[in-house]
Design a protein around this motif. Structure first.
Motif, PDB file in Angstrom:
ATOM      1  N   PHE A 246       0.818  -1.219   0.000  1.00  0.00           N
ATOM      2  CA  PHE A 246       0.000   0.000   0.000  1.00  0.00           C
ATOM      3  C   PHE A 246       0.853   1.270   0.000  1.00  0.00           C
ATOM      4  O   PHE A 246       1.892   1.319   0.655  1.00  0.00           O
ATOM      5  CB  PHE A 246      -0.917  -0.004   1.229  1.00  0.00           C
ATOM      6  CG  PHE A 246      -1.812  -1.206   1.274  1.00  0.00           C
ATOM      7  CD1 PHE A 246      -3.057  -1.189   0.653  1.00  0.00           C
ATOM      8  CD2 PHE A 246      -1.394  -2.387   1.886  1.00  0.00           C
ATOM      9  CE1 PHE A 246      -3.866  -2.313   0.664  1.00  0.00           C
ATOM     10  CE2 PHE A 246      -2.197  -3.513   1.901  1.00  0.00           C
ATOM     11  CZ  PHE A 246      -3.437  -3.476   1.285  1.00  0.00           C
ATOM     12  N   GLY A 274      -3.601  -0.031  -3.076  1.00  0.00           N
ATOM     13  CA  GLY A 274      -4.331   1.234  -2.982  1.00  0.00           C
ATOM     14  C   GLY A 274      -3.626   2.203  -2.058  1.00  0.00           C
ATOM     15  O   GLY A 274      -2.595   1.878  -1.476  1.00  0.00           O
ATOM     16  N   GLU A 275      -4.213   3.397  -1.958  1.00  0.00           N
ATOM     17  CA  GLU A 275      -3.595   4.440  -1.142  1.00  0.00           C
ATOM     18  C   GLU A 275      -4.285   4.522   0.224  1.00  0.00           C
ATOM     19  O   GLU A 275      -5.503   4.565   0.311  1.00  0.00           O
ATOM     20  CB  GLU A 275      -3.723   5.786  -1.865  1.00  0.00           C
ATOM     21  CG  GLU A 275      -3.010   6.915  -1.154  1.00  0.00           C
ATOM     22  CD  GLU A 275      -3.171   8.237  -1.885  1.00  0.00           C
ATOM     23  OE1 GLU A 275      -2.191   8.671  -2.510  1.00  0.00           O
ATOM     24  OE2 GLU A 275      -4.269   8.829  -1.839  1.00  0.00           O
ATOM     25  N   LEU A 276      -3.475   4.518   1.261  1.00  0.00           N
ATOM     26  CA  LEU A 276      -4.000   4.659   2.622  1.00  0.00           C
ATOM     27  C   LEU A 276      -3.733   6.084   3.107  1.00  0.00           C
ATOM     28  O   LEU A 276      -2.728   6.695   2.742  1.00  0.00           O
ATOM     29  CB  LEU A 276      -3.308   3.661   3.557  1.00  0.00           C
ATOM     30  CG  LEU A 276      -3.412   2.187   3.186  1.00  0.00           C
ATOM     31  CD1 LEU A 276      -2.574   1.342   4.151  1.00  0.00           C
ATOM     32  CD2 LEU A 276      -4.870   1.715   3.219  1.00  0.00           C
ATOM     33  N   HIS A 297     -12.038   4.460   5.054  1.00  0.00           N
ATOM     34  CA  HIS A 297     -11.387   4.268   3.750  1.00  0.00           C
ATOM     35  C   HIS A 297     -10.212   3.288   3.889  1.00  0.00           C
ATOM     36  O   HIS A 297     -10.043   2.372   3.076  1.00  0.00           O
ATOM     37  CB  HIS A 297     -10.887   5.604   3.197  1.00  0.00           C
ATOM     38  CG  HIS A 297      -9.896   5.464   2.065  1.00  0.00           C
ATOM     39  ND1 HIS A 297     -10.270   5.471   0.739  1.00  0.00           N
ATOM     40  CD2 HIS A 297      -8.548   5.257   2.074  1.00  0.00           C
ATOM     41  CE1 HIS A 297      -9.206   5.280  -0.014  1.00  0.00           C
ATOM     42  NE2 HIS A 297      -8.133   5.156   0.760  1.00  0.00           N
ATOM     43  N   ASN A 298      -9.388   3.488   4.919  1.00  0.00           N
ATOM     44  CA  ASN A 298      -8.229   2.606   5.116  1.00  0.00           C
ATOM     45  C   ASN A 298      -8.672   1.161   5.325  1.00  0.00           C
ATOM     46  O   ASN A 298      -8.123   0.241   4.716  1.00  0.00           O
ATOM     47  CB  ASN A 298      -7.408   3.071   6.329  1.00  0.00           C
ATOM     48  CG  ASN A 298      -6.621   4.339   6.041  1.00  0.00           C
ATOM     49  OD1 ASN A 298      -6.518   4.770   4.888  1.00  0.00           O
ATOM     50  ND2 ASN A 298      -6.064   4.929   7.080  1.00  0.00           N
ATOM     51  N   ARG A 300     -11.465  -0.316   4.440  1.00  0.00           N
ATOM     52  CA  ARG A 300     -12.056  -0.895   3.218  1.00  0.00           C
ATOM     53  C   ARG A 300     -10.990  -1.203   2.177  1.00  0.00           C
ATOM     54  O   ARG A 300     -11.059  -2.226   1.490  1.00  0.00           O
ATOM     55  CB  ARG A 300     -13.088   0.074   2.627  1.00  0.00           C
ATOM     56  CG  ARG A 300     -14.367   0.097   3.451  1.00  0.00           C
ATOM     57  CD  ARG A 300     -15.388   1.023   2.826  1.00  0.00           C
ATOM     58  NE  ARG A 300     -16.586   1.096   3.661  1.00  0.00           N
ATOM     59  CZ  ARG A 300     -17.387   2.147   3.724  1.00  0.00           C
ATOM     60  NH1 ARG A 300     -17.121   3.209   2.978  1.00  0.00           N
ATOM     61  NH2 ARG A 300     -18.444   2.135   4.491  1.00  0.00           N
ATOM     62  N   THR A 301      -9.991  -0.301   2.059  1.00  0.00           N
ATOM     63  CA  THR A 301      -8.903  -0.530   1.099  1.00  0.00           C
ATOM     64  C   THR A 301      -8.140  -1.799   1.467  1.00  0.00           C
ATOM     65  O   THR A 301      -7.824  -2.629   0.599  1.00  0.00           O
ATOM     66  CB  THR A 301      -7.958   0.693   1.077  1.00  0.00           C
ATOM     67  OG1 THR A 301      -8.728   1.845   0.741  1.00  0.00           O
ATOM     68  CG2 THR A 301      -6.842   0.526   0.061  1.00  0.00           C
ATOM     69  N   ASN A 304     -10.403  -4.881   0.835  1.00  0.00           N
ATOM     70  CA  ASN A 304     -10.559  -5.165  -0.601  1.00  0.00           C
ATOM     71  C   ASN A 304      -9.318  -5.847  -1.175  1.00  0.00           C
ATOM     72  O   ASN A 304      -9.409  -6.770  -1.981  1.00  0.00           O
ATOM     73  CB  ASN A 304     -10.799  -3.875  -1.387  1.00  0.00           C
ATOM     74  CG  ASN A 304     -12.241  -3.428  -1.291  1.00  0.00           C
ATOM     75  OD1 ASN A 304     -13.117  -4.249  -1.029  1.00  0.00           O
ATOM     76  ND2 ASN A 304     -12.471  -2.141  -1.473  1.00  0.00           N
TER      77      ASN A 304
END
Ligand SMILES: [Zn+2]
Length: 311
Positions: A246, A274-276, A297-298, A300-301, A304
């Motif tokens: 990440f 993805g981006e954290l 967001h973190n 879920r990223t 996923n």
């Protein structure tokens, strides 16, 4: 109001230097305390706590790395003009902290909130320095909210009733968020519960929600990542067949790309997960522009990219 013409006069005088904005005008005409807060994650919860009892302003914006943040001349004026300053401490705001300490020595109300949490609740790096990224564990951030409440109650005894009420609501929100994050991350199978990122910002998230955490750089972004350490991480990624690594919103992604290339050269395709958001929230007005949205967001990223239901 007799002060108005004077204020206008000062504004027109300073117009050439900087715009006469609210943050530089403590107790402008509201009579409320003006409080300057460093990182967005802290500004967000302090704003919820204070409600309309104080004027809360954030100093460090989205996408900005607090470890490296050096105050501009305008920042120093805002710091001097504020009635109170709240920051995380434990050297998160490495270059601001000495400025705050000088202000405190001159009698300014200043509080380092993470430094009020008992050390035994905090994590240490291998050099024995305390990890300042407390917001990654929502339950620990609730402790920080309680400390912010204690400080504000001391600074504004007349606002105790509103502060108590706001704390209760904030703690209920944080408790719900903590449970939500736990349930999102529960999706990740045991063998894949590893977060590899640009720097060591996720230790508290790992401890609270049971994930192993490895950063390319240490807890501060001030030190460069050694080539040897990158090679060690590549070996771990290949050995354990880790599916994703990440990037972080406040740090250049070249080191993370080096991990992906290194693993590819050894026959293992590790994805960019993805981006954290590590040390700053997203843009204001977006879901990630709030503390809860950023943490969600973190989670879920991670779920996923590492979870079984992910791609
Ligand atoms: Zn950091």
């Amino acid at each position: 109001m007799k002060v108005k013409p004077v204020l206008l006069f000062i504004c027109s005088l300073t117009l050439f230097v900087s715009s006469c904005r609210q943050p530089a005008e403590p107790q402008a005409d509201s009579g409320r305390m003006s409080i300057l807060v460093t990182v967005g994650m802290l500004t967000d919860i302090v704003r919820s706590l204070a409600g309309d009892t104080a004027e809360i302003t954030g100093l460090i914006g989205e996408g900005v790395d607090p470890h490296l943040y050096a105050p501009s001349a305008a920042d120093v004026r805002r710091i001097q003009a504020a009635d109170g300053i709240l920051f995380v401490g434990h050297h998160l705001e490495g270059r601001l902290q000495p400025v705050f300490e000088r202000q405190a020595a001159q009698g300014k109300r200043v509080a380092a909130l993470a430094q009020r949490i008992p050390d035994e609740k905090l994590l240490l790096d291998e050099d024995g320095n305390i990890d300042p990224h407390l917001w990654m564990d929502v339950s620990l951030w609730s402790d920080v909210a309680r400390e912010a409440h204690a400080v504000l109650s001391e600074w504004m005894p007349e606002a105790t009733e509103a502060l108590d009420r706001n704390l209760e609501a904030l703690l209920a929100d944080l408790e719900a968020l903590d449970r939500e994050i736990e349930s999102i991350l529960a999706d990740i199978p045991e063998a894949r519960r590893v977060i590899i990122t640009a720097h060591d910002a996720f230790g508290y998230l790992g401890r609270r929600y049971n994930l192993e955490v490895m950063g390319i750089q240490g807890m501060s972004t001030e030190s460069e990542a050694g080539l040897r350490h990158i090679n060690e991480l590549v070996a771990t990624i290949v050995d354990r067949q880790i599916p994703a690594v990440f990037t972080e919103s406040t740090i250049a992604d070249r080191n993370v790309k080096a991990l992906i290339e290194g693993a590819a050269s050894r026959g293992h395709a590790v994805r960019m997960g993805g981006e954290l958001f590590s040390d700053a929230m997203g843009a204001p007005g977006t879901p990630e522009g709030t503390y809860a949205g950023m943490i969600r967001h973190n989670a879920r990223t991670l779920a996923n990219a590492l979870g079984t239901s992910g791609p």
